[in-house]
Design an enzyme around this catalytic site. Structure first.
Site, PDB file in Angstrom:
ATOM      1  N   SER A 150      73.035 112.566  44.732  1.00 14.53           N
ATOM      2  CA  SER A 150      72.301 113.674  44.120  1.00 14.53           C
ATOM      3  C   SER A 150      72.988 114.978  44.498  1.00 14.53           C
ATOM      4  O   SER A 150      73.727 115.046  45.489  1.00 14.53           O
ATOM      5  CB  SER A 150      70.855 113.682  44.641  1.00 14.53           C
ATOM      6  OG  SER A 150      70.186 114.878  44.297  1.00 14.53           O
ATOM      7  N   TYR A 163      64.740 113.916  51.914  1.00 18.26           N
ATOM      8  CA  TYR A 163      65.457 113.444  50.728  1.00 18.26           C
ATOM      9  C   TYR A 163      66.930 113.832  50.831  1.00 18.26           C
ATOM     10  O   TYR A 163      67.822 113.003  50.590  1.00 18.26           O
ATOM     11  CB  TYR A 163      64.835 114.032  49.469  1.00 18.26           C
ATOM     12  CG  TYR A 163      65.524 113.595  48.192  1.00 18.26           C
ATOM     13  CD1 TYR A 163      65.435 112.274  47.753  1.00 18.26           C
ATOM     14  CD2 TYR A 163      66.256 114.498  47.422  1.00 18.26           C
ATOM     15  CE1 TYR A 163      66.075 111.862  46.580  1.00 18.26           C
ATOM     16  CE2 TYR A 163      66.892 114.092  46.256  1.00 18.26           C
ATOM     17  CZ  TYR A 163      66.798 112.775  45.838  1.00 18.26           C
ATOM     18  OH  TYR A 163      67.430 112.371  44.691  1.00 18.26           O
TER      19      TYR A 163
END
Length: 254
Positions: A150, A163
């Site tokens: 990501s 995250y």
């Protein structure tokens, strides 16, 4: 028979019941791969397999919770037993649960670490011997692992702490593994998408979703097909060419 870049190969795509995983499975099948789609939602996997087969492809639904090491190992074993080989692993399954560190639900942290890191590790460990074997034969002379990270693996923001930790870790693991196996013709690459229209945000509370909406200044997000195209590009390069890192962003995302 139509011969394409991946004809004769076998691919596993995790997190294939929606979004990037589903789109990637379809795209790899279009390129000629036999695709094993892995996720927990068997009904969606069955629908995806039916759609791929209706388009002339070959696919297999494998229901598994890859955070469980035994299930991940069994998923890989099922694919190899069914098709005799494994050429491509796309570690796409992921979970994003956002919020500040203070007062956080520790169970959410554990869930993210389990899917974003441990699931990826379980699948990679189980798949690697088969990928090394495929890289030695004459079909392509190469095998592939693509890990979906990501933009949050490159840059951190408030409320993205754990995250981001999981996705920064994916980058480190990917590069270390690449150096270990690249001379054995197993290509290991990482793909870092920016904002994509998927279910990823939907797992958060309404408060978190409202906060993201309030700060959202990206008028046009990427679609899952955009990321599927990037993954297909990575695994269809000639055997002498390896894409170690690909950063795919909406043009409007700063």
């Amino acid at each position: 028979m139509r011969i394409t870049a991946l004809t004769g190969t076998v691919a596993i795509v995790t997190g294939a019941s929606s979004g990037i995983g589903e789109a990637t499975a379809r795209r790899l099948a279009e390129h000629g791969a036999t695709v094993a789609v892995v996720a927990r939602r068997k009904d969606r996997l069955d629908e995806l397999v039916a759609a791929i087969e209706a388009d002339g492809g070959t696919a297999l639904a494998v229901e598994a919770d890859i955070t469980d090491r035994a299930q991940a190992q069994a998923a890989v074993a099922t694919v190899v037993q069914s098709f005799g080989r494994l050429d491509i692993l796309v570690n796409n399954a992921g979970l994003m649960l956002l919020g500040p560190v203070l007062g956080a639900d520790i169970d959410e942290w554990d869930r993210m670490i389990a899917i974003n890191q441990q699931g990826l590790l379980h699948m990679t460990h189980a798949a690697l011997p088969h990928l090394l074997a495929a890289a030695k034969d004459d079909l392509r002379g190469v095998a592939d692992i693509v890990n979906v990270s990501s933009i949050a693996g490159r840059q951190a923001w408030p409320s993205f702490g754990v995250y981001a930790m999981t996705k920064f870790g994916v980058l480190g693991f990917t590069e270390a593994l690449r150096q270990e196996v690249t001379k054995q013709q197993v290509r290991v690459g990482v793909l870092e998408p920016g904002a994509v229209v998927t279910e990823l945000v939907s797992h958060n509370s309404q408060e978190v979703r409202d906060g993201l909406d309030a700060t959202d200044d990206i008028p046009v997000r990427l679609q899952p097909d955009d990321i599927a195209d990037s993954i297909a590009y990575m695994v269809t390069r000639p055997s002498h060419s390896s894409i170690a890192e690909l950063w795919a962003m909406p043009t409007s995302q700063a």
